[in-house]
Design an enzyme around this catalytic site. Structure first.
Site, mmCIF file in Angstrom:
data_model
loop_
_atom_site.group_PDB
_atom_site.id
_atom_site.type_symbol
_atom_site.label_atom_id
_atom_site.label_comp_id
_atom_site.label_asym_id
_atom_site.label_seq_id
_atom_site.Cartn_x
_atom_site.Cartn_y
_atom_site.Cartn_z
ATOM 1 N N SER A 181 -9.441 1.257 -3.774
ATOM 2 C CA SER A 181 -8.691 0.423 -2.765
ATOM 3 C C SER A 181 -8.558 1.257 -1.613
ATOM 4 C CB SER A 181 -7.253 0.535 -3.141
ATOM 5 O OG SER A 181 -7.196 -0.783 -3.959
ATOM 6 N N PRO A 182 -8.335 0.896 -0.454
ATOM 7 C CA PRO A 182 -8.064 1.863 0.950
ATOM 8 C C PRO A 182 -6.807 2.373 0.499
ATOM 9 C CG PRO A 182 -8.295 -0.718 1.498
ATOM 10 C CD PRO A 182 -8.292 -0.603 0.113
ATOM 11 N N ARG A 211 -4.014 5.156 -6.643
ATOM 12 C CA ARG A 211 -3.604 6.611 -6.933
ATOM 13 C C ARG A 211 -4.242 7.059 -8.350
ATOM 14 N NH1 ARG A 211 2.655 5.462 -5.406
ATOM 15 N NH2 ARG A 211 2.208 3.474 -4.668
ATOM 16 N N CYS A 250 -4.413 5.318 3.017
ATOM 17 C CA CYS A 250 -4.183 5.819 4.317
ATOM 18 C C CYS A 250 -4.346 7.388 4.087
ATOM 19 C CB CYS A 250 -3.147 5.477 5.068
ATOM 20 S SG CYS A 250 -2.992 3.950 5.354
ATOM 21 N N TYR A 296 2.383 -5.624 7.621
ATOM 22 C CA TYR A 296 1.703 -5.244 8.857
ATOM 23 C C TYR A 296 1.492 -6.452 9.495
ATOM 24 C CZ TYR A 296 1.236 -0.856 6.546
ATOM 25 O OH TYR A 296 1.575 0.392 6.028
ATOM 26 N N GLN A 316 -11.531 -1.186 5.888
ATOM 27 C CA GLN A 316 -10.124 -2.329 6.051
ATOM 28 C C GLN A 316 -9.805 -2.057 7.489
ATOM 29 O OE1 GLN A 316 -5.958 -1.492 4.803
ATOM 30 N NE2 GLN A 316 -6.687 -3.048 3.133
ATOM 31 N N ALA A 334 -6.997 1.715 6.171
ATOM 32 C CA ALA A 334 -6.605 0.849 7.090
ATOM 33 C C ALA A 334 -7.082 1.581 8.483
ATOM 34 C CB ALA A 334 -5.145 0.604 6.827
ATOM 35 N N LEU A 386 -1.162 -1.132 -10.496
ATOM 36 C CA LEU A 386 -0.957 -0.154 -11.801
ATOM 37 C C LEU A 386 -1.906 -0.687 -12.788
ATOM 38 C CD1 LEU A 386 1.096 2.005 -11.947
ATOM 39 C CD2 LEU A 386 2.320 0.773 -13.490
ATOM 40 N N ARG A 424 -6.636 -9.037 2.452
ATOM 41 C CA ARG A 424 -5.898 -8.727 1.437
ATOM 42 C C ARG A 424 -4.698 -9.459 1.863
ATOM 43 N NH1 ARG A 424 -4.168 -3.699 -1.868
ATOM 44 N NH2 ARG A 424 -6.576 -3.447 -1.661
#
Length: 399
Positions: free
Chosen positions: A22-23, A327, A25, A184, A100, A57, A304, A232
């Site tokens: 995943s993207p 993560r 930051c 966002y 992204q 992002a 998760l 997304r």
């Protein structure tokens, strides 16, 4: 055979397996420019074994950055730096690389992780900038109030997304993901919690979707069909007045009609006071399952997903077409390789790391006691062309 490690085609893009990074930051840019950190970080993820790696992002205009440390793709220098990263990291593996695009809207101009971030709005003395949103509603009482976007601002941001998409294509990215979740800008238009307009861009669900769909359409017009284009979205705002999964299905159908190839089903993070349920393994997978069952879009599940067997079950049961991890990959940058071993799949390793491959290292079953036995193979060195050979099955004996 593991279904998680079966190939898939998304739009016109062929992927070697169903795992995406995943993207995430990194808050490490300078004036929007990628730095050496990004090269090392993305290079490591490209050697993880994932079929797809998506860069963080990235703002289509300066005002769209979350923080001073966020990536941008709104000038030639940004484009060139990202082209360098794509070119260099693509040499490391057969993984595909995406980016992204995201505009932070009213959640822009805040302190970053590197600047003692506590979810705080930047004060003027720290370089705060004017933020924009569908309505002039601050994130909370301690934040700056954004300017409500007028016709000129709508046109400017729409054009900025389109221009950034063209830059991403020229930089060599294989995939582009539009960020329409997590509070966002595009999500701010979608949700009645943050959109109080009474013009063509607010009111009922159809009007609230108008601007995000216009952005998606503008990008679709310039993004090549032989690549992949995704979105997304929030499956639930976890707010009594917010978006629901039914709303997400409606939006997904509209995106499918435009020609979007895949959706990532996320949730939450819209505004203070949202009652987000405790995170449990796979807690958002059901959202992807609903989209997969009611649309023709490729559905990517998040939330998760941390165990190989869990990811395998999601794909095998048909709940989603792909899984995205974040993560878990920061914690273990070789998560896909280790997942392959746990599921009995023999995966390519970079030749430089060949000695740590499960069937080349007697210590592997000690460190990874749940890994399945893999038939002994020898992986050939990379040829001068830069491509990777498939492993050649041989007999390995002690000598």
């Amino acid at each position: 055979m593991s279904n998680l490690f079966q190939p898939i085609t998304v739009g016109g893009l062929a992927l070697g397996n169903r795992i995406a990074i995943s993207p995430m930051c990194q808050y490490s840019a300078e004036e929007g420019l990628a730095q050496s950190w990004h090269l090392i970080h993305i290079g490591g993820m490209m050697m993880s074994g994932a079929g797809l790696v998506i860069m963080e992002a990235t703002a289509p205009e300066a005002a769209g950055r979350i923080t001073h440390g966020c990536l941008g793709l709104y000038n030639d220098a940004h484009e060139e730096k990202l082209r360098e990263i794509v070119t260099e990291t693509r040499k490391l593996s057969s993984s595909r690389i995406g980016i992204q695009l995201s505009h932070a809207g009213r959640r822009a101009s805040c302190r970053s992780v590197r600047d003692r971030w506590r979810g705080e709005s930047l004060p003027p003395e720290e370089g705060a900038w004017q933020t924009w949103a569908p309505s002039a509603l601050a994130y909370d009482d301690s934040w700056h109030c954004p300017a409500e976007m007028n016709a000129d601002a709508l046109a400017r941001v729409r054009r900025a997304f389109k221009d950034s998409a063209e830059r991403a294509d020229r930089a060599g990215f294989d995939l582009l993901e539009i960020h329409g979740a997590h509070g966002y800008l595009l999500h701010q238009f979608l949700s009645p919690v943050t959109n109080r307009r009474r013009d063509l861009y607010g009111g009922d669900v159809v009007k609230c979707m108008r601007f995000p769909l216009e952005v998606a359409q503008a990008i679709r017009e310039v993004w090549p069909a032989d690549k992949a284009l995704g979105f997304r979205m929030n499956s639930s705002d976890y707010h009594p007045d917010g978006l629901t999964l039914d709303d997400a299905v409606t939006l997904a159908r509209e995106l499918e009609a435009i020609g979007i190839d895949y959706v990532v089903m996320s949730a939450g993070n819209l505004a203070p006071g949202c009652k987000i349920p405790p995170a449990t393994p796979g807690h958002q997978v059901e959202y992807a399952a609903r989209i997969k069952s009611e649309t023709g879009l490729t559905a990517m599940a998040v939330g998760l997903i941390v165990e190989p067997e869990q990811a395998e079950e999601i794909i095998t049961s048909g709940k989603a077409d792909m899984v995205a991890i974040a993560r878990a990959a920061l914690d273990n940058p070789r998560w896909p390789m280790h997942a392959a071993a746990a599921l009995g799949v023999d995966m390519e390793y970079p030749p430089q790391y060949i000695r740590a491959r499960p069937n080349n290292w007697t210590g592997f079953p000690i460190v990874h006691p749940n890994a399945r036995e893999i038939k002994a193979t020898r992986q050939m060195d990379r040829p001068s062309s830069g491509s990777w050979d498939r492993p050649e099955v041989v007999t390995i004996t002690d000598s």
